[in-house]
Enzyme design. Structure first.
Site, PDB file in Angstrom:
ATOM      1  N   ASP A 141      -1.263   0.457   0.904  1.00 51.51           N
ATOM      2  CA  ASP A 141      -1.048   1.280  -0.280  1.00 51.51           C
ATOM      3  C   ASP A 141      -1.016   2.762   0.060  1.00 51.51           C
ATOM      4  O   ASP A 141      -0.208   3.512  -0.454  1.00 51.51           O
ATOM      5  CB  ASP A 141      -2.107   0.995  -1.351  1.00 51.51           C
ATOM      6  CG  ASP A 141      -3.529   1.063  -0.807  1.00 51.51           C
ATOM      7  OD1 ASP A 141      -3.719   1.517   0.334  1.00 51.51           O
ATOM      8  OD2 ASP A 141      -4.460   0.664  -1.539  1.00 51.51           O
TER       9      ASP A 141
ATOM     10  N   ASP B 256      -5.388  -5.842   2.614  1.00 51.47           N
ATOM     11  CA  ASP B 256      -6.488  -4.966   2.224  1.00 51.47           C
ATOM     12  C   ASP B 256      -7.349  -5.734   1.226  1.00 51.47           C
ATOM     13  O   ASP B 256      -6.901  -6.714   0.623  1.00 51.47           O
ATOM     14  CB  ASP B 256      -5.917  -3.689   1.590  1.00 51.47           C
ATOM     15  CG  ASP B 256      -6.991  -2.634   1.372  1.00 51.47           C
ATOM     16  OD1 ASP B 256      -8.071  -2.774   1.962  1.00 51.47           O
ATOM     17  OD2 ASP B 256      -6.743  -1.701   0.607  1.00 51.47           O
TER      18      ASP B 256
ATOM     19  N   ASP C 224      -1.155   3.888   5.742  1.00 51.45           N
ATOM     20  CA  ASP C 224      -0.833   2.480   5.999  1.00 51.45           C
ATOM     21  C   ASP C 224       0.623   2.302   6.399  1.00 51.45           C
ATOM     22  O   ASP C 224       1.012   1.236   6.892  1.00 51.45           O
ATOM     23  CB  ASP C 224      -1.108   1.632   4.750  1.00 51.45           C
ATOM     24  CG  ASP C 224      -2.580   1.550   4.416  1.00 51.45           C
ATOM     25  OD1 ASP C 224      -3.399   1.684   5.342  1.00 51.45           O
ATOM     26  OD2 ASP C 224      -2.917   1.359   3.228  1.00 51.45           O
TER      27      ASP C 224
END
Length: 1001
Positions: free
Chosen positions: A716, A357, A720
């Protein structure tokens, strides 16, 4: 240990009681929560909030488990054979003659050494368990609770009945509780009820008792929040929760062995089978050539089988592997990479793709609103960080174009824009006074202020910006009524708030991705007036988004809609239930989020971490590809990726606004790639993905895996979790990660830093290299022992081990001697090699594939070559002290054959010990000279010194002479031992020289 739980407070079914009544029965104020002192008292009264674990395995069982290994079984069988041989020899002794040994020394010594090895293994594995337990404490689940009027994060095990838990998206519910507040709250309860769809929650009291899955006002331990926010009063903890009541019915699943464990099991099996085959071949050959004439021949043959078994078994292999992994994992934790399972380390070193990310991992996660763009113009905000200090500066482009008053209008609209963003917000900016003391004649104390961001940094940045321009005054009179939460699919969030200064009228405040939010806007606010939005307005807004995104700003649009009423029930299109109450507004976004009024957008900067560019370059050097996956605008993602070196953009240095769109794939573009072949082609070429949803992340990971990549995936949020769990190395964020994601991951980043992943890969490669080092060392040493026994028996007459005319089998080395060698070499030296510094640059080579064998053909070549050399020098050393051999010293003719054999065995025994010590140094690399970093591993040299001292004791301590069949050696014999042992070093160096020369070609 089994958790101890005191009696829980008596109560009725909390789902049938009013929330205030439940709070009163538990003695807690839902607005302030418990005090810390009361929570501590209740913890002592009710016990920790944990399920009863299985009883701890007794220490004696752990000790006995050290013997639960096929190779140990082989040694125990050898012990039995040795005892049988001793009994047969004693029973067939001629009366009046010597009846052999008074005690079965071979069997006794084998058992004693097995016990010593088990003790060492037990101690080492206990230390490894302690290291793993320490790591588990670092990753212990945590929960937000309300105590003393403030939200505090505590370990879940410390939650007590009466605690007010604060729930948000991605949180695991820590205990059973009665909801007192819920905003669009949805909870996944499949683990408890089997319901596959997340269940909507509310605070309404039930009219009658219902099944667990229908108790909408309750949350239960072990479930997880998928959407919205809420607060609940804990009614039950630990074994008194619903999941605790069925805990005894739950069956724990055993983890599958890792590839490394499977290979070690395979090696052990192969060694055992090989020894049995060699023993059978030798015994059959001896039976055919020598024949067994009496019981003594049978005894000698049995002792040969014992010797072969002992020679082949690396007794400490499993223990050393566990300890080395534990030490490596502890080192990784010191670098902020917490690996949850020891054997995940082997996968880390194989990573070929890291999917990351952007926010917080590649960037600092220090969000700051720098630009506000409205229909009348653009302003810039000064100040950085979370301190609400700064001012607004107009960018007078409109004034320069001749539009009078545009700057003032832009500033007024900017204040309105920031006010909307601060209302549609779940973040919190906390102010803490820190007292300091000024030194001087009139010393006095003063207070400095620390600002703490609680919640999503993006949301907090909007609050900070609003405070800077005093926009907070605009929303002081508003009270939140409901929320339509942000999700990665919706890419927007809305709040319905009541204006207490305007007869309680309701307004919808929304924020989200500008290109998404625009689709729900039908009007625009310009210079204090609201008018219909034109196509030109939309194009201008989207062009501004492109411009800001190309400058690495993250953009966020703001809009609102006055509902013109004080009751949601009066809003046209809003759905009511049978009781006349408004259905959860999260399910009515299509009614509330339409015909919004666009007010403006903000440009938020989150600068890249300075160390990440170097980490990306280091990963690239190691053959690891870095992939960025983000929900941001494509141009923002591309600009950050180019700054970090993730994508190669040679034109960027010349043109800061170079077109990078062709280097990015968006979620919508991924949706167009319906077949796997097209998707695989795209993911093999593109390294930046923007505007993606959770299902896109999962598709990207699966596509990369289909291409034989070992994929690390960071995450996070709760959404996800599927991609993190599917990845070969799931990595959760330790700071911003949700509990659900942490539970799905194999590794947790304590600092949320991409550089930590690369450092963990480096450490993982180093650990794997060290495992290969000690495997090369242990197996080559044991193969050397097998070849020594095999060669000594087959060439016994040629070497002088047996005399002309003699019958039966004479083993070159006793079983006790071989077991002693293994004890010396399998313990300290092998363990020291497990912490050996890298002998080469581990990040300068491509990742290994998981299909590659740990012990490959190249290593087997090393093992067999060194084994043959060790066996040869050992047998030559023995031959020099036996009459009738090739290199016999004629002075031995003065003593009998039995004395010669004892001295020759002492020579072979000692040569083999020192040859293996030298082999420890040589085994540190397949092709690098032993003299490179020769003294880098002080632990290895210490282990060699200790082994040498213990070997001296066996040779010169009288009672050990009896136990191990040794005699003291002369100075000349020592010179022969060391000289022959050094041949292993010479042979190894010559082979490595040839390998390096072949490699250079």
């Amino acid at each position: 240990m089994r958790a101890q739980h005191g009696p829980q407070p008596p109560q009725l079914d909390p789902s049938l009681a009013d929330a205030q009544a439940v709070a009163a029965s538990l003695g807690v104020d839902p607005d302030t929560g418990l005090s810390q002192s009361e929570a501590q008292r209740r913890l002592g009264q009710y016990g920790p909030n944990e399920l009863a674990s299985a009883p701890a395995v007794p220490k004696w069982k752990k000790f006995l488990a050290q013997f639960r290994d096929p190779l140990v079984y082989l040694l125990l069988a050898a012990t039995g054979i040795s005892l049988v041989a001793w009994f047969i020899e004693r029973a067939n002794a001629t009366p009046g003659a010597e009846g052999g040994e008074a005690l079965p020394f071979d069997a006794i010594v084998i058992v004693l050494i097995l016990i010593v090895n088990a003790v060492l293994g037990y101690i080492q594995e206990s230390k490894a368990e302690a290291a793993v337990e320490a790591l588990s404490q670092m990753t212990a689940p945590q929960t937000n609770v309300l105590r003393d009027g403030a939200v505090t994060r505590i370990n879940t095990v410390n939650v007590v009945p009466g605690d007010v838990i604060v729930l948000g998206e991605g949180d695991s519910v820590p205990a059973d509780g009665r909801l007192v507040a819920a905003a669009s709250l949805r909870v996944a309860e499949a683990s408890l009820t089997g319901e596959s769809v997340p269940v909507g929650k509310n605070v309404d009291t039930l009219a009658e008792a219902k099944a667990l899955g229908d108790r909408a006002n309750m949350v239960f331990n072990g479930t997880s929040v998928t959407q919205g926010t809420g607060r609940a009063i804990v009614t039950s903890t630990g074994m008194r929760t619903q999941v605790g009541k069925i805990a005894d019915l739950l069956q724990a699943t055993d983890d599958d062995d890792s590839p490394l464990q499977k290979e070690m099991n395979y090696v052990s099996k192969i060694l055992g089978i090989a020894v049995c085959i060699i023993a059978v071949v030798v015994l059959v050959a001896l039976a055919l050539t020598e024949s067994f004439n009496d019981v003594h021949d049978v005894i000698d043959s049995l002792l040969l089988a014992v010797s072969l078994a002992v020679a082949a078994v690396p007794e400490g292999l499993a223990t050393i592997l566990t300890v080395v992994l534990a030490l490596g994992v502890r080192r990784m934790a010191e670098h902020h990479a917490i690996v949850k399972k020891l054997h995940s380390v082997e996968t880390l070193g194989s990573a070929s793709v890291i999917c990351s990310d952007k926010t917080g991992t590649l960037t600092r996660n220090e969000m700051t609103v720098e630009r506000v763009v409205t229909p009348s113009g653009e302003v810039q905000l000064t100040g950085t960080g979370y301190a609400p200090e700064g001012r607004m500066i107009a960018i007078d482009a409109a004034e320069a174009a001749g539009i009078t008053g545009a700057a003032e209008a832009a500033q007024a609209e900017a204040v309105a824009t920031l006010a909307v963003g601060a209302i549609a917000n779940d973040g919190e900016l906390r102010e803490t006074a820190v007292e300091t003391v000024r030194n001087g004649a009139d010393s006095a104390s003063s207070a400095n202020t620390l600002w703490e961001a609680v919640g999503d940094p993006t949301e907090v940045s909007l609050i900070v910006a609003a405070r800077k321009v005093k926009a907070d005054r605009k929303f002081a009179n508003y009270t939140r009524v409901g929320e339509i939460p942000f999700t990665s699919d919706r890419k927007r969030m809305s709040v319905v708030a009541r204006d207490n200064a305007d007869a309680g009228r309701l307004t919808v405040f929304a924020k989200g991705a500008p290109d998404v939010l625009l689709g729900y806007c039908g009007r625009i606010a310009v210079n204090g007036a609201v008018r219909p939005m034109t196509q030109g307005d939309r194009q201008q807004i989207l062009a501004t988004v492109e411009r800001l995104s190309s400058e690495a700003y993250r953009t966020l649009g703001q809009a609102y809609r006055p509902l013109g009423t004080a009751s949601l029930a009066d809003v046209p299109g809003v759905t009511l239930n049978a009781a006349g109450h408004v259905v959860d507004i999260a399910e009515q976004s299509d009614v509330l989020e339409n015909d919004l009024i666009w007010v403006g957008m903000v440009g938020i900067i989150d600068p890249p971490r300075t160390e990440v560019r170097d980490a990306v370059a280091e990963a690239h050097r190691a053959g690891i590809r870095t992939v960025m996956i983000t929900g941001d605008h494509p141009l923002t993602a591309a600009r950050i990726a180019s700054d970090l070196g993730i994508i190669d953009t040679p034109d960027v240095a010349k043109d800061a606004r170079a077109d990078l769109s062709h280097k990015v794939l968006t979620g919508s573009q991924l949706d167009e790639l319906s077949d796997d072949a097209a998707l695989d082609k795209a993911t093999s070429e593109i390294s930046v993905y923007a505007r993606v949803a959770p299902e896109h992340k999962l598709r990207i990971v699966e596509s990369l895996q289909r291409q034989s990549n070992i994929v690390a995936m960071t995450g996070d949020g709760v959404n996800d979790a599927p991609a993190v769990k599917t990845a070969d190395i799931g990595v959760a964020m330790g700071i911003t990660g949700t509990e659900v994601t942490k539970q799905s991951a194999k590794m947790i980043l304590a600092d949320d830093n991409f550089g930590t992943i690369v450092e963990a890969v480096r450490e993982g490669r180093g650990i794997f290299d060290n495992i290969r080092k000690f495997l090369r060392y242990l197996l080559s040493s044991n193969v050397g022992e097998v070849f020594t026994v095999f060669g000594g028996v087959m060439l016994a007459g040629f070497l002088g081990i047996t005399q002309p005319g003699s019958q039966g089998v004479t083993v070159p080395l006793l079983a006790t001697q071989l077991l002693w060698i293994n004890l010396l070499t399998d313990a300290a030296p092998a363990l020291a090699m497990g912490v050996d510094p890298s002998t080469d640059d581990v990040m300068a080579r491509k990742p290994r594939k998981l299909t590659d064998r740990v012990i490959d053909g190249q290593m087997w070549g090393d093992i067999i070559f060194i084994g043959i050399v060790m066996a040869a020098v050992t047998l030559i050393g023995m031959d020099m002290h036996l009459a009738g051999g090739l290199f016999t010293d004629r002075s031995v003719d003065a003593i009998g054959h039995d004395a010669q054999m004892t001295e020759a065995r002492t020579m072979g025994f000692t040569i083999l010990v020192f040859a293996q010590m030298i082999n420890a140094l040589c085994s540190r690399s397949h092709d690098q000279s032993v003299f490179v970093g020769l003294f880098a591993n002080k632990w290895l040299w210490g282990a060699i010194a200790l082994s040498a001292l213990l070997q001296l004791a066996v040779i010169y301590v009288p009672f050990l002479n009896t136990a191990f069949g040794t005699v003291p050696l002369s100075a000349g014999a020592w010179a022969e031992c060391l000289g022959l042992a050094l041949i292993v070093l010479v042979a190894s160096e010559l082979r490595k020289f040839v390998l390096r020369a072949m490699h250079r070609r």
